[in-house]
Design a protein around this motif. Structure first.
Motif, PDB file in Angstrom:
ATOM      1  N   THR A   1       0.833  -1.192   0.000  1.00 13.33           N
ATOM      2  CA  THR A   1       0.000   0.000   0.000  1.00 13.33           C
ATOM      3  C   THR A   1       0.871   1.247   0.000  1.00 13.33           C
ATOM      4  OG1 THR A   1      -1.725  -1.164   1.222  1.00 13.33           O
ATOM      5  CG2 THR A   1      -1.790   1.239   1.267  1.00 13.33           C
ATOM      6  N   ALA A   2       0.608   2.164  -0.927  1.00 15.55           N
ATOM      7  CA  ALA A   2       1.317   3.440  -0.958  1.00 15.55           C
ATOM      8  C   ALA A   2       0.627   4.414  -0.008  1.00 15.55           C
ATOM      9  CB  ALA A   2       1.337   3.991  -2.377  1.00 15.55           C
ATOM     10  N   LEU A   3       1.409   5.031   0.860  1.00 20.94           N
ATOM     11  CA  LEU A   3       0.873   5.957   1.849  1.00 20.94           C
ATOM     12  C   LEU A   3       1.416   7.366   1.624  1.00 20.94           C
ATOM     13  CD1 LEU A   3       1.454   3.809   5.084  1.00 20.94           C
ATOM     14  CD2 LEU A   3      -0.569   3.840   3.610  1.00 20.94           C
ATOM     15  N   THR A   4       0.541   8.345   1.764  1.00 18.40           N
ATOM     16  CA  THR A   4       0.967   9.737   1.854  1.00 18.40           C
ATOM     17  C   THR A   4       0.830  10.124   3.316  1.00 18.40           C
ATOM     18  OG1 THR A   4       0.211  10.236  -0.389  1.00 18.40           O
ATOM     19  CG2 THR A   4       0.551  12.102   1.098  1.00 18.40           C
ATOM     20  N   VAL A   5       1.897  10.693   3.881  1.00 16.71           N
ATOM     21  CA  VAL A   5       1.912  10.975   5.314  1.00 16.71           C
ATOM     22  C   VAL A   5       2.282  12.430   5.576  1.00 16.71           C
ATOM     23  CG1 VAL A   5       2.462   8.597   5.924  1.00 16.71           C
ATOM     24  CG2 VAL A   5       4.323  10.213   5.519  1.00 16.71           C
ATOM     25  N   ALA A   6       1.806  12.942   6.710  1.00 20.28           N
ATOM     26  CA  ALA A   6       2.205  14.260   7.203  1.00 20.28           C
ATOM     27  C   ALA A   6       3.123  14.023   8.384  1.00 20.28           C
ATOM     28  CB  ALA A   6       0.988  15.069   7.614  1.00 20.28           C
ATOM     29  N   LEU A   7       4.328  14.594   8.337  1.00 24.60           N
ATOM     30  CA  LEU A   7       5.317  14.423   9.387  1.00 24.60           C
ATOM     31  C   LEU A   7       5.401  15.682  10.223  1.00 24.60           C
ATOM     32  CD1 LEU A   7       8.148  12.771   7.248  1.00 24.60           C
ATOM     33  CD2 LEU A   7       6.314  11.632   8.511  1.00 24.60           C
ATOM     34  N   SER A   8       5.508  15.501  11.528  1.00 22.14           N
ATOM     35  CA  SER A   8       5.599  16.651  12.423  1.00 22.14           C
ATOM     36  C   SER A   8       6.442  16.291  13.638  1.00 22.14           C
ATOM     37  CB  SER A   8       4.194  17.117  12.839  1.00 22.14           C
ATOM     38  OG  SER A   8       3.453  16.049  13.405  1.00 22.14           O
TER      39      SER A   8
ATOM     40  N   ALA B   1      10.991  11.201  11.322  1.00 20.10           N
ATOM     41  CA  ALA B   1      10.172  12.138  12.080  1.00 20.10           C
ATOM     42  C   ALA B   1       9.689  11.562  13.405  1.00 20.10           C
ATOM     43  CB  ALA B   1       8.972  12.588  11.248  1.00 20.10           C
ATOM     44  N   GLU B   2       9.377  12.481  14.302  1.00 16.90           N
ATOM     45  CA  GLU B   2       8.830  12.102  15.602  1.00 16.90           C
ATOM     46  C   GLU B   2       7.378  11.656  15.495  1.00 16.90           C
ATOM     47  OE1 GLU B   2       7.782  14.312  19.868  1.00 16.90           O
ATOM     48  OE2 GLU B   2       8.982  15.332  18.348  1.00 16.90           O
ATOM     49  N   ARG B   3       6.598  12.361  14.679  1.00 12.59           N
ATOM     50  CA  ARG B   3       5.185  12.022  14.546  1.00 12.59           C
ATOM     51  C   ARG B   3       4.827  11.812  13.086  1.00 12.59           C
ATOM     52  NH1 ARG B   3      -0.133  15.573  16.628  1.00 12.59           N
ATOM     53  NH2 ARG B   3      -1.703  14.019  16.017  1.00 12.59           N
ATOM     54  N   GLN B   4       3.972  10.830  12.848  1.00 15.12           N
ATOM     55  CA  GLN B   4       3.513  10.529  11.496  1.00 15.12           C
ATOM     56  C   GLN B   4       2.000  10.362  11.484  1.00 15.12           C
ATOM     57  OE1 GLN B   4       5.312   7.394   8.652  1.00 15.12           O
ATOM     58  NE2 GLN B   4       3.655   6.313   9.666  1.00 15.12           N
ATOM     59  N   THR B   5       1.360  11.022  10.522  1.00 14.48           N
ATOM     60  CA  THR B   5      -0.090  10.910  10.348  1.00 14.48           C
ATOM     61  C   THR B   5      -0.368  10.478   8.918  1.00 14.48           C
ATOM     62  OG1 THR B   5      -0.396  12.744  11.917  1.00 14.48           O
ATOM     63  CG2 THR B   5      -2.299  12.088  10.581  1.00 14.48           C
ATOM     64  N   VAL B   6      -0.977   9.316   8.738  1.00 14.86           N
ATOM     65  CA  VAL B   6      -1.321   8.830   7.400  1.00 14.86           C
ATOM     66  C   VAL B   6      -2.540   9.603   6.915  1.00 14.86           C
ATOM     67  CG1 VAL B   6      -2.037   6.845   6.026  1.00 14.86           C
ATOM     68  CG2 VAL B   6      -0.402   6.541   7.905  1.00 14.86           C
ATOM     69  N   VAL B   7      -2.403  10.299   5.792  1.00 15.39           N
ATOM     70  CA  VAL B   7      -3.500  11.124   5.281  1.00 15.39           C
ATOM     71  C   VAL B   7      -4.094  10.577   3.980  1.00 15.39           C
ATOM     72  CG1 VAL B   7      -2.715  13.220   6.402  1.00 15.39           C
ATOM     73  CG2 VAL B   7      -1.883  12.689   4.117  1.00 15.39           C
ATOM     74  N   ARG B   8      -3.419   9.629   3.354  1.00 20.28           N
ATOM     75  CA  ARG B   8      -3.956   9.048   2.115  1.00 20.28           C
ATOM     76  C   ARG B   8      -3.435   7.627   1.955  1.00 20.28           C
ATOM     77  NH1 ARG B   8      -2.411  12.339  -2.930  1.00 20.28           N
ATOM     78  NH2 ARG B   8      -3.516  13.936  -1.740  1.00 20.28           N
ATOM     79  N   ILE B   9      -4.324   6.722   1.563  1.00 21.62           N
ATOM     80  CA  ILE B   9      -3.972   5.322   1.356  1.00 21.62           C
ATOM     81  C   ILE B   9      -4.310   4.965  -0.078  1.00 21.62           C
ATOM     82  CG2 ILE B   9      -4.431   2.939   2.058  1.00 21.62           C
ATOM     83  CD1 ILE B   9      -5.330   4.045   4.780  1.00 21.62           C
ATOM     84  N   GLU B  10      -3.335   4.451  -0.809  1.00 20.74           N
ATOM     85  CA  GLU B  10      -3.539   4.094  -2.206  1.00 20.74           C
ATOM     86  C   GLU B  10      -3.137   2.647  -2.407  1.00 20.74           C
ATOM     87  OE1 GLU B  10      -1.490   6.796  -4.704  1.00 20.74           O
ATOM     88  OE2 GLU B  10      -2.336   8.573  -3.768  1.00 20.74           O
ATOM     89  N   ARG B  11      -4.105   1.765  -2.386  1.00 15.73           N
ATOM     90  CA  ARG B  11      -3.833   0.347  -2.629  1.00 15.73           C
ATOM     91  C   ARG B  11      -4.008   0.093  -4.109  1.00 15.73           C
ATOM     92  NH1 ARG B  11      -3.229  -3.789   0.765  1.00 15.73           N
ATOM     93  NH2 ARG B  11      -3.631  -5.904   0.043  1.00 15.73           N
ATOM     94  N   SER B  12      -2.939   0.324  -4.841  1.00 14.30           N
ATOM     95  CA  SER B  12      -3.009   0.231  -6.293  1.00 14.30           C
ATOM     96  C   SER B  12      -1.683  -0.262  -6.832  1.00 14.30           C
ATOM     97  CB  SER B  12      -3.352   1.602  -6.894  1.00 14.30           C
ATOM     98  OG  SER B  12      -2.368   2.553  -6.519  1.00 14.30           O
ATOM     99  N   ALA B  13      -1.599  -0.358  -8.177  1.00 13.46           N
ATOM    100  CA  ALA B  13      -0.356  -0.788  -8.802  1.00 13.46           C
ATOM    101  C   ALA B  13       0.727   0.226  -8.516  1.00 13.46           C
ATOM    102  CB  ALA B  13      -0.561  -0.922 -10.321  1.00 13.46           C
TER     103      ALA B  13
END
Length: 213
Positions: free
Chosen positions: A104-111, A128-140
């Motif tokens: 799964t490809a993830l887009t994350v916000a780091l803070s 990073a100290e903190r990670q928030t997953v903001v988008r999940i792309e289960r694709s090719a």
């Protein structure tokens, strides 16, 4: 595990103060709906239920979490001399993205505290100290998707123009919609990985075989 080269920046994100970064690093910053500055980054992982597991088989993590050093060292995560913290890369298009894997490809916000390293793939490796997953792309994977689009034939159009349907704006995509949770769990993290660095000879585990300890 992805490992960076030269440390190029050590800063704090997730506040109302814009981090003092070079133009090259600053282009990866965005703001939340509350005006907090965060780093926009990317990684690949296994998705198992509501958790994510690094492709190297490290500790699972939820959508939002803060890292501490798993080794019990006398330092906060991340630390330049350790592997602790959440790992991510500056772009989905960097070389080395695993292919043939049901990931799964993830887009994350780091803070929190964020370290930026030069990466051999030509981009930036973040820890990073903190990670928030903001988008999940289960694709090719991106490379295969681009190859498919390049081979696809468009239907003939009498007036020579192709019709295009604009894509819907993804949830939490960018500064207008991004909103970080107020609080998050704290996890010991020293074995995270961005997912781009597995060689072709690395055994491919099944998500069901991962030990989610």
């Amino acid at each position: 595990m992805c490992s960076g080269d030269r440390l190029v920046a050590d800063f704090v994100a997730g506040t109302h103060a814009q981090p003092d970064l070079s133009v090259e690093l600053g282009k990866h910053l965005t703001t939340t709906v509350d005006g907090l500055w965060v780093v926009w980054a990317h990684k690949v992982a296994w998705q198992v239920g509501d958790r994510f597991v690094p492709l190297t088989g490290g500790s699972r993590y939820p959508v939002d979490a803060r890292a501490t050093c798993r080794r019990g060292g006398a330092h906060d995560a991340p630390d330049p001399g350790c592997t602790c913290g959440f790992h991510a890369l500056s772009s989905q298009r960097l070389p080395g993205l695993p292919t043939g894997r049901d990931c799964t490809a993830l887009t994350v916000a780091l803070s929190g505290r964020v370290l930026a390293f030069d990466w051999r793939g030509g981009g930036v490796l973040w820890r990073a100290e903190r990670q928030t997953v903001v988008r999940i792309e289960r694709s090719a994977p991106v490379a295969r998707a681009e190859a498919f689009l390049a081979q696809r034939r468009h239907p003939d159009d009498p007036d020579g123009r192709l019709a295009a349907v604009p894509a819907a704006t993804p949830r939490d995509s960018g500064p207008v919609r991004l909103d970080l949770p107020v609080s998050c769990p704290v996890l010991p993290v020293c074995d995270d990985d961005a997912g781009w660095c597995l060689g072709s000879g690395t055994p491919e585990p099944s998500p069901a075989s991962l030990v989610l300890a």
